[in-house]
Design an enzyme around this catalytic site. Structure first.
Site, PDB file in Angstrom:
ATOM      1  CB  SER A   1      -0.492   0.082   1.128  1.00  0.00           C
ATOM      2  OG  SER A   1      -1.392   1.385   1.319  1.00  0.00           O
TER       3      SER A   1
ATOM      4  CE1 TYR B   1      -3.231  -2.176   5.047  1.00  0.00           C
ATOM      5  CE2 TYR B   1      -3.294   0.806   4.454  1.00  0.00           C
ATOM      6  CZ  TYR B   1      -3.610  -0.384   3.949  1.00  0.00           C
ATOM      7  OH  TYR B   1      -3.890  -0.865   2.884  1.00  0.00           O
TER       8      TYR B   1
END
Length: 313
Positions: A178, A191
């Site tokens: 990501s 995250y």
């Protein structure tokens, strides 16, 4: 007779579009031929991106090993891929239950994956657990779950298949990461931390295995969109215009089909790092290095506006 000047630009556009179409067709043909007969492992194959990847690689003639935590969903994907497939041109996928939240099972999973064909040519680590919350509201157990799925799972699986790749002096390990593995935004501490850890691990791995002919790739993308429109996670808090604009672009997603095509191209071209994001997130990455104080101030302003908005409601 010379063409009128008003026709030159439209003609150039048509020619450019034709060349682009031919280029894409050639690249798609090469993609199919390059992955033919390759043993390709896809984790979380039942997700949107995983399914799109499975479809592309299956059409290309790869020997797929599809991993997921639900046997029913894996069987559904198997049927989707094989119902209309030509068995003379494609291979029936192998199915393996894999749940990164159960790290104790990883040794058995690695053994089962290697037992399918005896080796792995391409490992695509696609699994991910997302979390949006205030730092102080995230428990240690939840932190560990996020780290297991986003970091310990992919790194352990990569370590498991690495010895066979080293012995064969070939292989490709890919992390679907990501952009938050390189740029953290508020309310996603666990995250972002797991994605930063995974990015660092695969960066180190890349340097260590290069002499063995093994390629390590990372693809950093913005959020996955199942539809054309960006996902909505509840009522948007009021922010100052600049913070709201940057936040909206940082969270604008990519469609699974687009990401799957990028994954296929990355495998074929052996790219080491790909950033799949809109211009503003790319600019934010440069600001993080060149003008970090400015970027921090913008993000902090957005947080202050969110807190103020909650108090006023």
């Amino acid at each position: 007779m010379a063409l009128p000047s008003v026709m030159v630009l439209p003609l150039l556009v048509v020619v450019a579009a034709g060349l682009y179409y031919i280029y894409n067709e050639v690249m798609q043909f090469m993609s199919k031929s390059l992955v033919c007969n390759k043993v390709v492992v896809i984790t979380d194959a039942v997700s949107g991106v995983g399914t799109e990847c499975a479809h592309l690689f299956h059409k290309g003639g790869a020997r797929l090993i599809l991993c997921g935590s639900s046997w029913d969903k894996l069987e559904s994907l198997f049927n989707y891929l094989t119902d209309d497939a030509d068995p003379r041109e494609t291979f029936a996928p192998k199915l393996v239950i894999l749940d990164f939240s159960d790290m104790d099972s990883m040794e058995d999973v690695v053994a089962e994956v290697l037992e399918c064909y005896g080796c792995v040519d391409v490992l695509i680590c696609n699994s991910s657990m997302k979390l949006k919350a205030l730092v102080q509201s995230v428990s240690l157990q939840l932190d560990r779950n996020v780290m297991d799925i986003n970091y310990f799972g992919p790194s352990t699986l990569a370590k498991g298949v690495l010895p066979t790749m080293i012995s064969r002096r070939s292989g490709h390990i890919m992390l679907i990461n990501s952009i938050q593995g390189r740029l953290a935004v508020p309310f996603r501490s666990s995250y972002a931390a797991s994605k930063h850890a995974a990015q660092a691990f695969f960066d180190c791995l890349r340097a260590e295995v290069e002499d063995y002919g093994i390629v390590v790739s990372t693809i950093s993308h913005t959020f996955i969109n199942a539809s054309e429109s960006p996902p909505v996670e509840g009522p948007a808090p009021k922010q100052n215009p600049l913070a709201a604009f940057i936040t909206s672009l940082l969270t604008r997603g990519v469609r699974p089909s687009v990401l799957a095509s990028e994954i296929m191209q990355t495998v074929n071209r052996k790219r080491k790092e790909v950033v799949l994001a809109h211009p503003i997130p790319r600019v934010a990455l440069y600001l993080r290095s060149l003008l970090p104080s400015f970027l921090f101030a913008v993000l902090a302003a957005g947080v202050k506006d969110s807190v103020l908005d909650e108090k006023m409601q």
